[in-house]
Design a protein around this motif. Structure first.
Motif, PDB file in Angstrom:
ATOM      1  N   VAL A  16       0.847  -1.197   0.000  1.00 49.97           N
ATOM      2  CA  VAL A  16       0.000   0.000   0.000  1.00 49.97           C
ATOM      3  C   VAL A  16       0.883   1.248   0.000  1.00 49.97           C
ATOM      4  O   VAL A  16       1.768   1.402   0.842  1.00 49.97           O
ATOM      5  CB  VAL A  16      -0.956   0.015   1.211  1.00 49.97           C
ATOM      6  N   ALA A  17       0.624   2.112  -0.967  1.00 54.05           N
ATOM      7  CA  ALA A  17       1.390   3.348  -1.116  1.00 54.05           C
ATOM      8  C   ALA A  17       0.536   4.539  -0.702  1.00 54.05           C
ATOM      9  O   ALA A  17      -0.598   4.676  -1.146  1.00 54.05           O
ATOM     10  CB  ALA A  17       1.826   3.519  -2.568  1.00 54.05           C
ATOM     11  N   THR A  18       1.090   5.385   0.160  1.00 53.75           N
ATOM     12  CA  THR A  18       0.450   6.643   0.517  1.00 53.75           C
ATOM     13  C   THR A  18       1.000   7.704  -0.425  1.00 53.75           C
ATOM     14  O   THR A  18       2.205   7.757  -0.672  1.00 53.75           O
ATOM     15  CB  THR A  18       0.748   7.016   1.980  1.00 53.75           C
ATOM     16  N   LEU A  50      -5.309  11.799 -10.164  1.00 56.63           N
ATOM     17  CA  LEU A  50      -5.728  11.113  -8.947  1.00 56.63           C
ATOM     18  C   LEU A  50      -6.579  12.012  -8.063  1.00 56.63           C
ATOM     19  O   LEU A  50      -7.571  11.584  -7.496  1.00 56.63           O
ATOM     20  CB  LEU A  50      -4.488  10.647  -8.172  1.00 56.63           C
ATOM     21  N   ALA A  51      -6.189  13.265  -7.934  1.00 57.27           N
ATOM     22  CA  ALA A  51      -6.872  14.213  -7.066  1.00 57.27           C
ATOM     23  C   ALA A  51      -6.734  15.603  -7.671  1.00 57.27           C
ATOM     24  O   ALA A  51      -5.992  15.793  -8.634  1.00 57.27           O
ATOM     25  CB  ALA A  51      -6.257  14.175  -5.673  1.00 57.27           C
ATOM     26  N   ASN A  74      -8.029  10.535   1.929  1.00 54.76           N
ATOM     27  CA  ASN A  74      -7.905  11.385   3.117  1.00 54.76           C
ATOM     28  C   ASN A  74      -9.060  12.381   3.130  1.00 54.76           C
ATOM     29  O   ASN A  74      -8.911  13.537   2.745  1.00 54.76           O
ATOM     30  CB  ASN A  74      -6.548  12.092   3.131  1.00 54.76           C
ATOM     31  N   ASP A  75     -10.210  11.919   3.617  1.00 53.38           N
ATOM     32  CA  ASP A  75     -11.415  12.745   3.624  1.00 53.38           C
ATOM     33  C   ASP A  75     -11.302  13.958   4.549  1.00 53.38           C
ATOM     34  O   ASP A  75     -12.066  14.904   4.414  1.00 53.38           O
ATOM     35  CB  ASP A  75     -12.626  11.893   4.026  1.00 53.38           C
ATOM     36  N   GLU A  76     -10.351  13.932   5.475  1.00 52.51           N
ATOM     37  CA  GLU A  76     -10.173  15.067   6.382  1.00 52.51           C
ATOM     38  C   GLU A  76      -9.761  16.332   5.633  1.00 52.51           C
ATOM     39  O   GLU A  76      -9.985  17.443   6.108  1.00 52.51           O
ATOM     40  CB  GLU A  76      -9.148  14.737   7.463  1.00 52.51           C
ATOM     41  N   TRP A  93      -1.564  13.970   3.089  1.00 55.24           N
ATOM     42  CA  TRP A  93      -1.622  12.978   2.011  1.00 55.24           C
ATOM     43  C   TRP A  93      -3.021  12.954   1.390  1.00 55.24           C
ATOM     44  O   TRP A  93      -3.993  13.374   1.999  1.00 55.24           O
ATOM     45  CB  TRP A  93      -1.223  11.595   2.525  1.00 55.24           C
ATOM     46  N   PHE A  94      -3.111  12.449   0.143  1.00 55.30           N
ATOM     47  CA  PHE A  94      -4.373  12.439  -0.595  1.00 55.30           C
ATOM     48  C   PHE A  94      -5.046  11.078  -0.628  1.00 55.30           C
ATOM     49  O   PHE A  94      -6.255  10.980  -0.488  1.00 55.30           O
ATOM     50  CB  PHE A  94      -4.146  12.902  -2.045  1.00 55.30           C
ATOM     51  N   ALA A  95      -4.257  10.038  -0.881  1.00 57.45           N
ATOM     52  CA  ALA A  95      -4.860   8.713  -1.061  1.00 57.45           C
ATOM     53  C   ALA A  95      -3.864   7.624  -0.740  1.00 57.45           C
ATOM     54  O   ALA A  95      -2.652   7.844  -0.750  1.00 57.45           O
ATOM     55  CB  ALA A  95      -5.340   8.557  -2.506  1.00 57.45           C
TER      56      ALA A  95
END
Length: 121
Positions: A16-18, A50-51, A74-76, A93-95
């Motif tokens: 898993v990559a952040t 991605l974002a 990262n819904d925050e 971070w985004f995802a």
């Protein structure tokens, strides 16, 4: 941590990559006022949008540095977009992406190579 020429960073933990944007990118954007994170379950290829990050200066896409499936967003950031400026390479971070091909990670720049790249800008 690894880096792209588009100023994204990646931290790999198992498969898993952040993913986020670098301190340099956050500084160039200025005050971030809006962030759109990707949907969980979405499949992305390296280089896909991605974002989205909007600042007082501009709106920019954040590109997926690796191929895989988005397993967390990262819904925050929707309620606190300034986190991208305050902690771009940590809480901003985004995802998180379940990586399809770990060799893509190895192909990215390490910190020393990224720092050298920044000196050419």
């Amino acid at each position: 941590m690894r880096f792209t020429k588009d100023h994204e960073w990646v931290a790999l933990d198992g498969d898993v990559a952040t993913v986020g944007i670098t301190a340099y990118a956050a500084e160039q954007l200025g005050d971030v006022v809006f962030v759109e994170t990707p949907e969980v379950g979405r499949t992305v290829k390296a280089g896909d949008g991605l974002a989205v990050v909007e600042s007082v200066k501009a709106a920019s896409d954040v590109y997926a540095p690796l191929s895989g499936e988005v397993v967390e967003a990262n819904d925050e950031l929707s309620g606190a977009p300034e986190t991208v400026n305050e902690a771009p390479e940590a809480g901003g971070w985004f995802a998180k992406i379940k990586v399809a091909d770990a060799s893509e990670y190895e192909a990215l720049m390490d910190r020393a190579a990224y720092d050298a790249f920044l000196e050419t800008l």
